[in-house]
Design a protein around this motif. Structure first.
Motif, short mmCIF file in Angstrom:
data_model
loop_
_atom_site.label_atom_id
_atom_site.label_comp_id
_atom_site.label_asym_id
_atom_site.label_seq_id
_atom_site.Cartn_x
_atom_site.Cartn_y
_atom_site.Cartn_z
N SER A 166 31.14 -18.23 -21.46
CA SER A 166 32.14 -17.36 -20.72
C SER A 166 31.73 -16.39 -19.33
CB SER A 166 32.76 -16.07 -21.70
OG SER A 166 33.88 -15.54 -21.01
N THR A 194 32.82 -15.22 -16.78
CA THR A 194 33.26 -14.01 -16.27
C THR A 194 33.97 -12.99 -17.37
OG1 THR A 194 35.59 -14.88 -15.53
CG2 THR A 194 34.02 -14.88 -13.84
N THR A 240 36.13 -13.36 -19.70
CA THR A 240 37.52 -13.03 -20.08
C THR A 240 37.71 -13.85 -21.62
OG1 THR A 240 38.29 -15.27 -19.20
CG2 THR A 240 38.59 -12.93 -17.95
N THR A 241 36.93 -15.05 -21.84
CA THR A 241 36.98 -15.81 -22.96
C THR A 241 36.55 -14.90 -23.85
OG1 THR A 241 36.82 -17.95 -21.99
CG2 THR A 241 36.36 -17.95 -24.07
N VAL A 257 39.16 -22.80 -18.91
CA VAL A 257 39.50 -24.08 -18.59
C VAL A 257 39.17 -24.41 -16.95
CG1 VAL A 257 41.48 -25.57 -18.18
CG2 VAL A 257 41.33 -23.70 -20.03
N GLY A 289 39.69 -27.16 -14.37
CA GLY A 289 40.28 -28.37 -13.89
C GLY A 289 41.06 -28.95 -15.02
N ARG A 316 47.09 -21.05 -14.45
CA ARG A 316 47.79 -22.26 -13.71
C ARG A 316 48.24 -23.15 -15.02
NH1 ARG A 316 46.90 -27.54 -12.82
NH2 ARG A 316 44.93 -27.59 -13.62
N ALA A 317 47.26 -23.77 -15.57
CA ALA A 317 47.59 -24.75 -16.77
C ALA A 317 46.46 -25.12 -17.66
CB ALA A 317 48.25 -26.05 -16.49
N GLU A 337 41.97 -13.42 -15.99
CA GLU A 337 41.99 -13.46 -14.48
C GLU A 337 41.35 -14.69 -13.90
OE1 GLU A 337 41.24 -9.72 -12.56
OE2 GLU A 337 39.95 -10.65 -10.93
C1 LIG Z 1 35.76 -24.26 -11.47
C2 LIG Z 1 36.85 -23.57 -11.93
C3 LIG Z 1 38.01 -24.44 -12.27
C4 LIG Z 1 39.08 -23.72 -12.95
N1 LIG Z 1 40.30 -24.43 -13.20
C5 LIG Z 1 41.49 -24.09 -13.79
C6 LIG Z 1 42.42 -24.55 -14.39
O1 LIG Z 1 42.63 -25.85 -14.22
N2 LIG Z 1 43.48 -24.17 -14.70
C7 LIG Z 1 43.73 -22.45 -14.79
O2 LIG Z 1 44.65 -22.21 -15.17
N3 LIG Z 1 42.54 -21.85 -14.65
C8 LIG Z 1 41.43 -22.39 -14.04
N4 LIG Z 1 40.25 -21.90 -13.78
C9 LIG Z 1 40.30 -20.30 -14.13
C10 LIG Z 1 39.62 -20.25 -15.30
O3 LIG Z 1 39.99 -20.91 -16.51
C11 LIG Z 1 39.73 -18.48 -15.76
O4 LIG Z 1 39.49 -17.65 -14.72
C12 LIG Z 1 39.20 -18.10 -16.98
O5 LIG Z 1 39.83 -16.89 -17.34
C13 LIG Z 1 37.39 -17.92 -16.52
O6 LIG Z 1 36.92 -17.61 -18.11
P1 LIG Z 1 35.68 -16.56 -18.30
O7 LIG Z 1 36.16 -15.35 -17.74
O8 LIG Z 1 35.44 -16.81 -19.80
O9 LIG Z 1 34.55 -17.13 -17.49
C14 LIG Z 1 39.13 -22.53 -13.11
C15 LIG Z 1 37.98 -21.72 -12.78
C16 LIG Z 1 36.86 -22.26 -12.06
C17 LIG Z 1 35.96 -21.54 -11.88
#
Ligand SMILES: Cc1cc2nc3c(=O)[nH]c(=O)nc-3n(C[C@H](O)[C@H](O)[C@H](O)COP(=O)(O)O)c2cc1C
Length: 263
Positions: free
Chosen positions: A12, A14, A16-17, A62, A64, A94-95, A123
Motif C-alpha cells: 500500500s 499511499t 489507502t489500502t 488496483v 490498470g 474508476r474501476a 484517493e
Molecule cells: C499506476 C497506477 C494505476 C492505477 N490504475 C487504477 C485503475 O485501473 N482503476 C482505478 O480505479 N484506480 C487506479 N489507480 C488508483 C489506485 O488504485 C488508488 O489510488 C489506490 O487507492 C492506491 O492504493 P494505496 O493507497 O494502497 O497505494 C491506479 C494508480 C496507479 C499508481
C-alpha cells in the motif's frame, strides 16, 4: 473453522489500502493483528507461513485493472495450507476490473482458501488539486463500511458459515493485459528541502537523496507515494501522458463509487 488470530498482509504505497485493512481488523474485533506490510522492499519476508488458527486478510491497490506487479512478486513469499483468506482491493474510483479475481486467484495458488472479498475506494494516486479524483477517500463512510465488513466476517466465522458456500467474485479470466510501463518518474522541484521523506516511502527504492534527489525511472512504478508524502509540495508527476490520464480521470470518474463486499 476456528480462527482466533488475524493476520493482515498488504502492499500500500499511499496507505489507502492499509487504512481499509486496519478498519476491517478493528471491526473484526482483534486488538493487535499481526501485520506483514510488504510495501517497502526491505520489509518483504523470505517466506510467510500462515497457520490454521488464523484468518488472513490480503490487500492491494488496483493498477490498470490488475494487481501491481510489484505486489504480485512480493506476495510470492506467502504459503498456506487451507488457511481462510479475505482478499481486498482498493481502487481510485474508476474501476477494479480483474484485480479482485486476480488477488483471489493469487491467494488460492499460495494455498489459501478464499472465503470473502471486497473492493473499496481510495484517493486516486494521480489526484491533484487541478485533477481531483476520490479526494480524501477512504472517508468516514468508507471506514465505517470496512468496520461493518470486519464485524460480519467475525460473526460468520463464529457461526461457522464463512466458508460454507462458494463466493463468486467479479472479474474475467484471462485477466486484462497490463499496460507497458513507461520509463519516467515524478520529479523534485526547487522547493525540495532534501529531507529524504520521498526516499523513505518509495516502495521500489527508486529514489536516493543526497546533495540532490535522484530517481531511477526504470524502478519507478508511479505509485505517487513520494508526491503525497512531500510536506513542501516539491514532488510532482509531470509525465505528459500521465497528466493526460489524470485529466481524463477527473473529467470522467468523479461520480462517487461505493464499496462492494462479497461474503
Ligand atoms: C499506476 C497506477 C494505476 C492505477 N490504475 C487504477 C485503475 O485501473 N482503476 C482505478 O480505479 N484506480 C487506479 N489507480 C488508483 C489506485 O488504485 C488508488 O489510488 C489506490 O487507492 C492506491 O492504493 P494505496 O493507497 O494502497 O497505494 C491506479 C494508480 C496507479 C499508481
Amino acid at each position: 473453522m476456528s480462527c482466533n488470530k488475524l493476520k493482515m498482509i498488504c502492499f500500500s504505497p499511499t496507505r489507502t489500502t492499509r487504512r481499509i485493512l486496519d478498519a476491517i481488523a478493528e471491526g473484526f474485533g482483534v486488538e493487535d493483528p499481526e501485520v506483514v506490510d510488504v510495501t517497502r522492499e526491505d520489509k518483504v519476508p523470505e517466506t510467510c507461513e500462515c497457520s490454521d488458527n488464523e484468518l488472513v486478510i490480503i490487500g492491494a491497490p488496483v493498477y490498470g485493472g490488475r494487481i501491481p506487479l510489484t505486489a504480485v512478486e512480493r506476495f510470492k513469499a506467502l504459503k498456506s495450507s487451507g488457511v481462510p483468506v479475505v482478499s481486498v482491493v482498493v481502487y481510485g474510483n474508476r474501476a477494479y476490473e480483474d484485480a479482485l479475481i486476480e488477488l483471489v486467484d493469487l491467494a488460492g495458488e499460495a494455498g489459501f482458501k478464499p472465503v470473502a472479498g471486497a473492493a473499496f475506494i481510495g484517493e486516486h494516486s494521480f489526484s491533484t488539486e487541478k485533477t481531483p479524483v476520490a479526494v480524501s477517500r477512504p472517508d468516514e463512510d468508507d471506514l465505517s463500511k470496512a468496520r461493518e465488513f470486519g464485524k460480519s466476517l467475525a460473526a460468520k466465522l463464529k457461526e461457522g458459515a464463512l466458508a460454507g458456500t462458494e463466493v463468486e467474485f467479479p472479474g474475467n479470466r484471462p485477466y486484462k493485459d497490463r499496460s507497458p510501463k513507461a520509463s519516467a518518474s515524478p520529479v523534485s522541484n526547487d522547493d525540495c528541502q532534501l529531507c529524504g521523506a520521498c526516499e523513505r516511502v518509495c516502495p521500489t527504492a527508486a529514489i536516493s537523496v543526497g546533495a540532490m534527489v535522484e530517481t531511477d525511472p526504470d524502478k519507478c512504478i508511479f505509485c505517487c507515494a513520494c508526491v503525497k508524502v512531500c510536506d513542501f509540495d516539491a514532488r510532482k508527476l509531470e509525465v505528459p501522458k500521465l497528466l493526460e490520464v489524470s485529466k481524463w480521470l477527473a473529467d470522467n470518474f468523479s461520480s462517487r463509487r461505493e464499496p462492494e463486499v462479497f461474503i
